[in-house]
Design an enzyme around this catalytic site. Structure first.
Site, PDB file in Angstrom:
ATOM      1  N   GLY A 172       0.776  -1.410  -0.048  1.00 45.26           N
ATOM      2  CA  GLY A 172       0.536  -0.176  -0.026  1.00 45.26           C
ATOM      3  C   GLY A 172       1.181   1.332   0.158  1.00 45.26           C
ATOM      4  O   GLY A 172       2.096   1.009   0.444  1.00 45.26           O
ATOM      5  N   SER A 173      -0.072   2.815  -0.594  1.00 44.78           N
ATOM      6  CA  SER A 173       1.281   3.402  -0.364  1.00 44.78           C
ATOM      7  C   SER A 173       0.663   4.354   0.688  1.00 44.78           C
ATOM      8  O   SER A 173      -0.179   3.503   1.693  1.00 44.78           O
ATOM      9  CB  SER A 173       0.468   5.055  -1.426  1.00 44.78           C
ATOM     10  OG  SER A 173       0.829   4.196  -2.589  1.00 44.78           O
TER      11      SER A 173
ATOM     12  N   LYS B  47       5.680  -7.594   2.866  1.00 40.76           N
ATOM     13  CA  LYS B  47       5.384  -7.569   3.838  1.00 40.76           C
ATOM     14  C   LYS B  47       3.826  -9.192   3.726  1.00 40.76           C
ATOM     15  O   LYS B  47       3.238  -9.134   3.536  1.00 40.76           O
ATOM     16  CB  LYS B  47       5.143  -6.391   4.169  1.00 40.76           C
ATOM     17  CG  LYS B  47       6.226  -5.670   3.970  1.00 40.76           C
ATOM     18  CD  LYS B  47       6.293  -4.222   4.660  1.00 40.76           C
ATOM     19  CE  LYS B  47       4.143  -3.224   4.033  1.00 40.76           C
ATOM     20  NZ  LYS B  47       4.534  -3.166   2.439  1.00 40.76           N
TER      21      LYS B  47
ATOM     22  N   HIS C 256      -0.404   0.487   9.821  1.00 45.29           N
ATOM     23  CA  HIS C 256      -1.877   1.134   9.204  1.00 45.29           C
ATOM     24  C   HIS C 256      -2.098   1.698  10.177  1.00 45.29           C
ATOM     25  O   HIS C 256      -3.503   1.576  10.238  1.00 45.29           O
ATOM     26  CB  HIS C 256      -2.247  -0.588   8.611  1.00 45.29           C
ATOM     27  CG  HIS C 256      -1.520  -0.541   7.394  1.00 45.29           C
ATOM     28  ND1 HIS C 256      -0.260  -2.107   7.387  1.00 45.29           N
ATOM     29  CD2 HIS C 256      -1.371  -0.387   6.127  1.00 45.29           C
ATOM     30  CE1 HIS C 256      -0.104  -2.584   6.448  1.00 45.29           C
ATOM     31  NE2 HIS C 256      -0.435  -1.470   6.145  1.00 45.29           N
TER      32      HIS C 256
ATOM     33  N   ASP D 297      -7.075   0.256   9.239  1.00 44.11           N
ATOM     34  CA  ASP D 297      -7.012   1.621   8.328  1.00 44.11           C
ATOM     35  C   ASP D 297      -8.266   2.028   8.057  1.00 44.11           C
ATOM     36  O   ASP D 297      -8.070   3.687   7.366  1.00 44.11           O
ATOM     37  CB  ASP D 297      -5.980   0.856   6.972  1.00 44.11           C
ATOM     38  CG  ASP D 297      -7.092   0.377   7.122  1.00 44.11           C
ATOM     39  OD1 ASP D 297      -8.172  -0.671   7.227  1.00 44.11           O
ATOM     40  OD2 ASP D 297      -6.095  -0.541   5.953  1.00 44.11           O
ATOM     41  N   GLY D 298      -8.968   2.303   7.934  1.00 42.96           N
ATOM     42  CA  GLY D 298     -10.646   2.627   8.109  1.00 42.96           C
ATOM     43  C   GLY D 298     -10.380   2.748   5.983  1.00 42.96           C
ATOM     44  O   GLY D 298     -11.633   3.707   6.082  1.00 42.96           O
TER      45      GLY D 298
ATOM     46  N   SER E 191      -9.692  -7.760   0.170  1.00 40.82           N
ATOM     47  CA  SER E 191     -11.268  -8.077  -0.801  1.00 40.82           C
ATOM     48  C   SER E 191     -10.712  -8.435  -2.044  1.00 40.82           C
ATOM     49  O   SER E 191     -11.721  -8.944  -2.508  1.00 40.82           O
ATOM     50  CB  SER E 191     -12.064  -6.951  -0.588  1.00 40.82           C
ATOM     51  OG  SER E 191     -12.116  -6.679   1.118  1.00 40.82           O
TER      52      SER E 191
ATOM     53  N   ASP F 194     -18.033  -6.236  11.703  1.00 45.39           N
ATOM     54  CA  ASP F 194     -17.024  -6.651  11.002  1.00 45.39           C
ATOM     55  C   ASP F 194     -17.445  -6.023   9.364  1.00 45.39           C
ATOM     56  O   ASP F 194     -18.569  -6.330   9.204  1.00 45.39           O
ATOM     57  CB  ASP F 194     -16.370  -7.492  10.537  1.00 45.39           C
ATOM     58  CG  ASP F 194     -15.457  -8.118   9.403  1.00 45.39           C
ATOM     59  OD1 ASP F 194     -14.037  -8.122   9.542  1.00 45.39           O
ATOM     60  OD2 ASP F 194     -16.246  -8.267   8.874  1.00 45.39           O
ATOM     61  N   PRO F 195     -16.456  -4.603   9.484  1.00 45.13           N
ATOM     62  CA  PRO F 195     -17.017  -4.430   7.954  1.00 45.13           C
ATOM     63  C   PRO F 195     -17.351  -4.844   6.540  1.00 45.13           C
ATOM     64  O   PRO F 195     -18.486  -5.362   5.992  1.00 45.13           O
ATOM     65  CB  PRO F 195     -15.736  -2.629   7.463  1.00 45.13           C
ATOM     66  CG  PRO F 195     -15.072  -3.580   8.207  1.00 45.13           C
ATOM     67  CD  PRO F 195     -15.580  -4.525   9.913  1.00 45.13           C
TER      68      PRO F 195
END
Length: 624
Positions: free
Chosen positions: A55-56, A108, A220, A428-429, A474, A609-610
């Site tokens: 990720g950035s 990672k 994160h 991280d949202g 996901s 859980d989202p």
């Protein structure tokens, strides 16, 4: 929402890479992908190519380590989101076509990174490329690492350097893989933070009181292992090193007097250089007091967490060969160009100059010195989307497919903020952002050409869209689900086929390998058995782990009623939606067993859980 100096929230990762490439003539972007490569790709012919990424938001990682003597290229995701399979595969193809004598992926240990890089590895191998993957897990935070294993954090940069020096010297892929794996086992990292971070456009991922600091958090914003009152820098460093080397900690680094180490003092993004220097001095002093030789010390921003005010310490036990590899030259812009030598607080000071005799005019005030002036960041049920209310596997019609897909996309876009809010508890949202990218990608795909009306073809096409463009964990999981479900639907025209497809998709997600090639290509990730804290697979959650799988599994159980003679498909689907919604709500009370949420104490997971919520919402959109 904290202020950010960005042009647009959605384009910040691309803009950052474009700026880096614009200012560094040794770098190039890969057209159509968020991939940075060396400008001199022909120079890698006959040598091993090294690819990494993630990720950035961790700048200068990872693109800052592209150059001769380090990485051949990197693949960047959105902020705190893993890159897509499509971009990783494009990077692999680019270096393979440049004549690389083998390719090593340095990844990672995060679920999304393992999934996306691992899936790309499988596809590249199917194309004939010689690709290996090393998963780095250097986090010393958790005394008893869970199913997800040790996180990969700043120590990964040292692995980039060791592997890069070996590749530049002409080492074989086998040799590099062997020596890099050995290096990962003698390394540890621990972080400490004074503040949270926030991805652009979102609120901070957690809160710390003015007098608190947190030990062992991730890059994160994932929660750490201990909150405590703010300590002076020297006491904080002592606490960090004690935790990192505590034998009762299963993820500790064994450090005996007389050991030689490379020390990395890493700014997590928002710590001042003044504070960083204080921490570095305290770390050297504390290690020296333990009888440790600090062969090399690197101080700066190496792997950040946006604007987090914090620091991480990395220690790698080294011998003469590892020191030579660390010292080897590189053109990577983020690697410090410093004089090689040991670090010590006992360095002899330059003697103060003796005061020169006063000139006669000094006594009269003439010629005296003037005072100085100081100025002051669909899923399973996509298979159900195609049920279209009639549960037919022969095809409901393109217009009906488009209507259902549009409802699903609208649902995901409307709940973007809600999913982000739920996801902040896990670090991280960005769950809402990830699903919004999926919705936008599906919409763009539908605009470019009508979706196929045959369900198996539709699911397969949607799998490709999500694998290429969604990113994060996901994207791969949905791609796995849809690929396996599509296979189960082929050649069948009965309603129970949907229940079987759902089961097949869930099984594929749990196995987390390409359903289409699992029987032909082994996983092949070179993770040694003596390093059990990293799972020997790309994913692998189970029902009850507080993930999207809980909603999917509940819906699948309800769909089994389709096997009963005379079952009403609409009623079965309605029951499946209700089961998924109830399961999503039930995750509120579950202990997280997989994904980033598994790093957080259950008492801090106060929301469902989202991912499970998103699955239930998509199923509901199908039924509307």
């Amino acid at each position: 929402v904290p202020k950010k100096l960005v042009t647009t929230v959605s384009g910040c990762a691309d803009d950052a890479l474009a700026g880096l490439v614009a200012c560094n003539p040794g770098l190039r972007l890969l057209q159509g992908h968020r991939v940075v490569l060396r400008d001199d790709l022909p120079a890698i012919r006959g040598r091993v190519a090294l690819l990494s990424g993630g990720g950035s938001g961790h700048e200068p990682a990872h693109a800052g380590y592209v150059g001769k003597g380090m990485l051949t290229g990197v693949v960047a995701g959105a902020v705190f989101a893993s890159p897509s399979v499509g971009s990783v595969l494009a990077a692999i193809r680019a270096v393979a076509q440049a004549g690389a004598a083998g390719i090593l992926l340095i990844v990672k240990n995060y679920t999304g990174d393992r999934l996306n890089f691992g899936m790309a590895l499988e596809r590249a191998r199917a194309e004939g490329a010689d690709v290996r993957m090393v998963v780095v897990g250097d986090d010393c935070a958790f005394a008893t690492p869970g199913k997800a294993g040790r996180r990969g954090i700043c120590g990964t940069v040292l692995i980039h350097k060791v592997a890069g020096a070996l590749a530049e010297a002409g080492a074989s892929l086998d040799e590099i893989e062997k020596k890099v794996m050995a290096a990962t086992k003698v390394m540890g990292t621990l972080g400490l933070s004074l503040s949270p971070c926030s991805i652009p456009g979102s609120k901070p991922s957690f809160q710390l009181a003015e007098d608190e600091m947190e030990l062992g958090l991730g890059i994160h914003g994932e929660a750490g292992v201990h909150r405590m009152k703010v300590l002076p820098a020297d006491k904080a460093v002592e606490t960090m090193l004690k935790h990192m080397t505590d034998p009762s900690n299963a993820s500790h680094l064994s450090l005996a007097p007389g050991s030689s180490v490379v020390l990395v003092v890493n700014n997590l993004g928002g710590l001042s250089c003044l504070e960083l220097g204080i921490v570095a001095g305290a770390a050297v002093r504390c290690l020296e007091n333990r009888g440790i030789c600090i062969t090399r010390a690197l101080v700066g921003s190496f792997m950040t967490a946006l604007e987090m005010a914090g620091v991480s310490l990395t220690l790698m036990l080294v011998d003469e060969e590892l020191v030579r590899l660390i010292d080897a030259k590189t053109t990577a812009m983020a690697w410090p160009n410093i004089l090689a030598g040991p670090a010590t607080t006992r360095r002899e000071e330059v003697p103060a100059p003796t005061e020169a005799p006063r000139k006669p005019q000094d006594e009269t005030g003439i010629g005296t010195e003037l005072p100085s002036l100081v100025t002051p960041p669909p899923r399973a049920s996509v298979s159900l989307r195609n049920v279209q209310g009639c549960m037919s596997t022969t095809g409901p019609g393109t217009a009906q497919v488009q209507r259902v897909l549009e409802r699903v996309c609208s649902t995901l876009l409307d709940m973007q903020d809600k999913l982000n809010e739920l996801d902040r508890g896990a670090g991280d949202g960005d769950c809402g952002h990830t699903h919004a990218r999926a919705a936008q990608a599906i919409r763009e795909w539908m605009r470019s050409h009508p979706p196929p009306a045959v369900p198996a073809q539709l699911l397969s096409a949607l799998a490709d869209v999500l694998l290429e463009q969604m990113g994060g964990s996901s994207g791969v999981l949905y791609g796995l689900f849809l690929t396996a479900a599509a296979q189960r639907l082929r050649g069948r025209s009965d309603s129970p086929a949907w229940a079987d497809a759902m089961d097949a998709g869930i099984e594929a997600m749990q196995r987390s390998v390409l359903g289409a090639v699992a029987s032909q290509f082994p996983l092949g990730i070179p993770i040694p058995p003596e390093f059990p804290c990293i799972p020997h697979r790309y994913g692998g959650a189970a029902p009850g782990d507080r993930t999207m799988l809980d909603s999917l599994f509940a819906a699948a159980q309800a769909l089994h009623s389709l096997h009963s003679p005379g079952a009403d498909p609409l009623q079965v689907l309605a029951a499946a939606v209700q089961s998924a919604e109830a399961a999503a709500e039930a995750t509120r009370h579950m202990e997280a067993g997989a994904g980033r949420a598994s790093y957080i104490r259950s008492s801090r997971l106060e929301q469902p859980d989202p991912g499970a919520v998103a699955v239930a919402a998509v199923l509901g959109a199908v039924l509307k």
